[in-house]
Design an enzyme around this catalytic site. Structure first.
Site, PDB file in Angstrom:
ATOM      1  N   HIS A  78       0.434  -0.134  -5.514  1.00 37.62           N
ATOM      2  CA  HIS A  78       0.682   1.417  -6.036  1.00 37.62           C
ATOM      3  C   HIS A  78       0.983   2.189  -4.658  1.00 37.62           C
ATOM      4  CE1 HIS A  78      -1.381  -0.228  -9.270  1.00 37.62           C
ATOM      5  NE2 HIS A  78      -0.647   0.465  -9.984  1.00 37.62           N
ATOM      6  N   GLU A  85      -7.391  -5.922 -10.124  1.00 38.32           N
ATOM      7  CA  GLU A  85      -6.934  -4.918  -9.177  1.00 38.32           C
ATOM      8  C   GLU A  85      -8.119  -4.465  -8.314  1.00 38.32           C
ATOM      9  OE1 GLU A  85      -3.098  -2.685 -10.831  1.00 38.32           O
ATOM     10  OE2 GLU A  85      -4.957  -1.931 -11.801  1.00 38.32           O
ATOM     11  N   LEU A 104       9.654  15.606 -13.952  1.00 35.58           N
ATOM     12  CA  LEU A 104       8.552  15.722 -13.033  1.00 35.58           C
ATOM     13  C   LEU A 104       8.698  14.237 -11.998  1.00 35.58           C
ATOM     14  CD1 LEU A 104       5.991  16.810 -11.438  1.00 35.58           C
ATOM     15  CD2 LEU A 104       4.670  15.594 -13.097  1.00 35.58           C
ATOM     16  N   ILE A 129       1.735 -10.997  -9.617  1.00 37.54           N
ATOM     17  CA  ILE A 129       1.374 -10.686 -10.920  1.00 37.54           C
ATOM     18  C   ILE A 129       2.589 -10.798 -11.874  1.00 37.54           C
ATOM     19  CG2 ILE A 129       0.438  -8.990 -12.411  1.00 37.54           C
ATOM     20  CD1 ILE A 129      -1.374 -10.250 -10.082  1.00 37.54           C
ATOM     21  N   GLU A 169      -9.959  -0.817 -21.056  1.00 41.94           N
ATOM     22  CA  GLU A 169      -9.501   0.422 -21.462  1.00 41.94           C
ATOM     23  C   GLU A 169      -9.969   0.982 -22.958  1.00 41.94           C
ATOM     24  OE1 GLU A 169      -5.228   2.173 -22.735  1.00 41.94           O
ATOM     25  OE2 GLU A 169      -5.376   1.743 -20.587  1.00 41.94           O
ATOM     26  N   SER A 220       6.011  -8.792 -12.415  1.00 43.18           N
ATOM     27  CA  SER A 220       7.240  -8.237 -12.086  1.00 43.18           C
ATOM     28  C   SER A 220       7.593  -8.130 -10.336  1.00 43.18           C
ATOM     29  CB  SER A 220       7.293  -7.003 -12.764  1.00 43.18           C
ATOM     30  OG  SER A 220       6.351  -6.186 -12.133  1.00 43.18           O
ATOM     31  N   ARG A 271      11.525  13.360 -18.279  1.00 42.26           N
ATOM     32  CA  ARG A 271      10.824  12.988 -17.151  1.00 42.26           C
ATOM     33  C   ARG A 271      11.291  13.667 -15.756  1.00 42.26           C
ATOM     34  NH1 ARG A 271      11.748   6.853 -16.791  1.00 42.26           N
ATOM     35  NH2 ARG A 271      13.724   7.367 -17.463  1.00 42.26           N
ATOM     36  N   CYS A 279      -1.073  -6.042  -8.322  1.00 40.65           N
ATOM     37  CA  CYS A 279      -0.476  -5.687  -9.696  1.00 40.65           C
ATOM     38  C   CYS A 279       0.974  -6.071  -9.492  1.00 40.65           C
ATOM     39  CB  CYS A 279      -0.640  -4.175  -9.985  1.00 40.65           C
ATOM     40  SG  CYS A 279      -0.459  -3.912 -11.987  1.00 40.65           S
TER      41      CYS A 279
END
Length: 765
Positions: free
Chosen positions: A685, A656, A18, A422, A596, A424, A16, A717
């Site tokens: 986000h 969302e 990036l 939501i 999805e 967390s 990870r 979210c």
């Protein structure tokens, strides 16, 4: 001799890297020059990992999203980002994430949604009548030159003009195809620039060929590619994520130098295209599964592909069926999996090794030809009778929603416009360190429990201070909403480094479902019970739904998905009932990935939705009327599954909608959605903090779209990716906005769905 190539490689790096670079830049720890240096190293390492290929993809690496890259390549940058007086790089991130300060809240992030039927999110292009385009190819040309300087044969990857327009959002309902004649010359100019830099082949991705296309779009393919043949490069028209079906005749007649298809979806497509190939046309077959992590049956593949190799020779290309963006980097780093399981896995690096083996083996003429039917991805396409019995009483709540709603209102005593989150809350570095120490046995079980209980206590105190109506325990013990349960369920394994990009710097580690799934013991009950003991307000039990657990895992590809879904549903059902017995009266079962998993073809959707909905209902139906079931769904187009969402019969659904500017709610309004709903009132986000006035205005708009008595107020979210200062500020404004709107109700300033106010000075449901 057959050639091998790749459609795209994981961008995030083996560990990870990036993510670390991006977040360092966003936090101001490194500048643009250092970000460029670090990401260039990643790109070059990706090339080296693919050194045994005949052609390596270039342009598949992205700092955030390849569709956003395409928008900048084509100069389609919304005016609100260009007006900020900042660098192109910061415009790029502003489009992806929005602004982090109030002064730039007008530069709201672009909409984000799922990339076909994957867990990857793309930034939706915006177009309208006044949209203009201008080629900006420097970045791609520089990467081509770098690859060639390293001794590689580059195959630039670009998103085709038709898929780009198809996936765009028309902000003024303009016919998107009206921009085609503007885009085509830019693509020709790009191809000529690439040819001038020594490029022979360009991979032109048109994934919409795996979807149902109307006649207008099919005709547009013929028109577009007749024009694009003027370019000086050879075009490899690339389709993936499914078979061609009725689009095959359209593809077969296109004047392109090569065609790539997802041969695993339907091997017969390869046979039909073979019969129509021009004498010099290349056929690229996607024969390595880029969506799953199990090793290929290489010998069976060799036996199947031998006739193609003998007939086509170097005009046969072999590749993964789609970009390897959707699988982890390499199995080599995994240490905790069993030896048996590890040797059944192939991540991106190993999948390229499989291609090398195929190329080598196809030179051997001593091959017995076998049927390709055994190569079908049964885990994706096969079904048994699990969850297909629509009359099973296990799937039904005891009473209708109207009856349940009254029982829940009496039990919960919530105000109108109840506020919640939501699930967390911020995953601080302290939390991550403690979890890692516990996992490495450097922190005892009792000390870890004490630590998590302190986090829960702090989280409850903060929520009560903010004035939220329904609380959560914050999920400090969870690294991820799927991986957490993967660690606790029998028949499921979790990797150490099996990271996959979801969007930008957000990465997930999909579990491996390798055997029958069972719940060993309660997974969340103790934490939920403890949280509820700290407050008189209701605390939601937080679970991930069976379909999301399924769709966000790598499922063994020789078992039917609906069979695994039933096993997961039974495990979650046991947990739901244990939470209820522990005194938890609101239980959220997230199905973020329900949409999805919906097949791309209309003909395939009904069977999927039958067993997917039954899995959710099996997990949630076994509770009393006064136990409230919530669910949550991520960015998706809901209009084509709104009837199925109604059938889920969740008491409350949160969705969302912030980035889509409430357009997704039209489906819920037009169908008269009967249950309660919490449209996200701000985008988590983005680091931007919504003001109280902005949220109040949004609530007013919501009250005109949906029945007031059905509305919940919440972020769109979970808050795990935000910092505590960001979360506190945004939630404080959200709660204050909800309170102001309640007071406005008292003052007759907001009318309900029937045009009259039905609440008193202490608005309560």
């Amino acid at each position: 001799m057959a050639k091998i190539h790749n459609l795209g490689f994981p961008r995030i790096g083996p560990n990870r890297e990036l993510k670390q670079s991006l977040e360092s830049y966003w936090s101001g720890d490194i500048d643009a020059s250092e970000l460029d240096k670090q990401t260039e190293t990643l790109r070059l390492n990706n090339l080296k990992a693919q050194e045994n290929l005949d052609y390596v993809p270039v342009g598949d690496f992205s700092l955030y999203d390849h569709i956003l890259d395409t928008s900048f390549l084509l100069g389609n940058i919304p005016l609100r980002f260009r007006e900020q007086g900042i660098s192109e790089l910061d415009q790029y991130f502003l489009a992806a994430r929005g602004a982090s300060d109030q002064s730039n809240c007008c530069a709201a992030a672009s909409e984000m949604t799922k990339w076909f039927d994957t867990n990857y999110h793309y930034i939706v292009p915006e177009i309208n009548t006044n949209t203009s385009f201008a080629l900006n190819s420097k970045k791609l040309l520089d990467e081509v030159r770098q690859a060639r300087a390293q001794g590689f044969e580059p195959k630039p990857v670009v998103v085709g003009p038709l898929s780009y327009l198809y996936l765009a959002s028309s902000t003024d309902q303009t016919d998107k195809l009206q921009h085609l004649d503007t885009l085509i010359p830019l693509y020709i100019k790009l191809f000529n620039q690439l040819a001038a830099n020594g490029v022979e082949w360009v991979q032109v991705d048109e994934p919409i060929l795996a979807t149902d296309l109307c006649g207008q779009w099919k005709m547009a393919f013929k028109y577009t590619y007749e024009k694009l043949k003027q370019g000086n490069c050879k075009l490899l028209l690339t389709s993936y994520f499914g078979d061609l079906r009725d689009n095959l005749t359209t593809v077969a007649g296109l004047p392109v130098a090569g065609l790539h298809i997802d041969a695993l979806a339907n091997p017969e497509d390869a046979d039909q295209l073979m019969a129509t190939l021009a004498p010099d046309q290349v056929l690229s077959l996607g024969v390595i599964d880029g969506r799953n992590v199990w090793r290929a049956q290489t010998q069976a593949l060799v036996e199947w592909l031998s006739p193609y190799a003998q007939q086509l020779g170097p005009r046969l290309w072999l590749a993964p069926n789609c970009s390897l963006l959707h699988v982890p980097y390499s199995v080599e780093a995994e240490q905790n999996l069993t030896h048996t399981l590890t040797h059944k896995l192939a991540f991106a690096v190993q999948k390229l090794d499989e291609l090398v083996v195929l190329r080598s083996e196809l030179n051997n003429p001593q091959i017995n030809i076998k049927s390709p039917k055994q190569l079908h991805r049964n885990g994706h396409t096969g079904h048994n009778q699990a969850l297909l019995d629509s009359d099973n009483s296990r799937y039904a709540r005891r009473s209708t929603f109207v009856t349940r709603r009254e029982a829940q209102r009496h039990k919960l005593q919530l105000p109108v416009l109840p506020t919640t989150t939501i699930g967390s809350f911020p995953q601080t570095s302290e939390i991550r360190r403690a979890r890692a120490a516990f996992k490495q046995e450097n922190l005892s079980a009792s000390d870890y429990q004490d630590f998590i209980e302190r986090q829960i206590r702090d989280c409850i105190e903060i929520q009560e201070e903010l004035g939220l109506d329904v609380l959560v325990h914050g999920e400090a013990e969870r690294n991820d909403m799927v991986e957490y349960f993967g660690n606790l369920l029998e028949g499921v394994a979790v990797t150490q480094f099996g990271w996959v990009q979801s969007y930008g710097s957000r990465c997930v580690k999909p579990p491996l479902i390798y055997n029958q799934v069972r719940r060993r013991e309660a997974m969340t009950v103790a934490w939920a019970r403890y949280a509820q003991s700290l407050t008189d307000k209701p605390v939601k039990g937080m679970l991930t739904g069976p379909v999301t657990l399924l769709n966000w895992s790598f499922v063994r590809n020789d078992i039917a998905l609906n069979e695994v879904a039933e096993q997961l549903a039974l495990a979650i059902r046991e947990e739901v009932q244990d939470l209820e017995r522990a005194g938890i009266r609101i239980i959220q079962v997230d199905e973020a990935a329900l949409r999805e998993g919906l097949p791309l073809r209309e003909a395939d959707k009904a069977q999927y939705m039958t067993w997917a909905l039954n899995a959710f209902k099996l997990a949630t139906a076994g509770v009393a009327d006064d136990t409230q079931i919530h669910t949550h769904m991520c960015y998706s187009e809901f209009s084509d599954i709104i009837d199925e969402i109604i059938k889920m019969d969740a008491d409350v659904i949160t969705i969302e909608t912030a980035r889509s500017h409430l357009t997704l709610l039209e489906a819920f309004k037009s169908c008269g959605y009967p249950n309660d709903i919490g449209p996200g009132v701000y985008d988590i986000h983005s680091p931007a903090c919504p003001s109280k006035a902005q949220i109040s205005d949004l609530i007013h708009k919501l009250s005109n779209l949906l029945p007031l008595e059905a509305l919940w107020i919440n972020p769109d979210c979970g808050l795990k990716t935000r910092t505590w200062p960001e979360a506190r500020a945004a939630l404080s404004n959200m709660v204050e906005a909800a309170k102001a709107c309640r007071q406005a109700l008292v003052n007759n300033q907001i009318q309900d769905s029937e045009g009259s106010v039905t609440v008193t000075a202490s608005p309560s449901l």
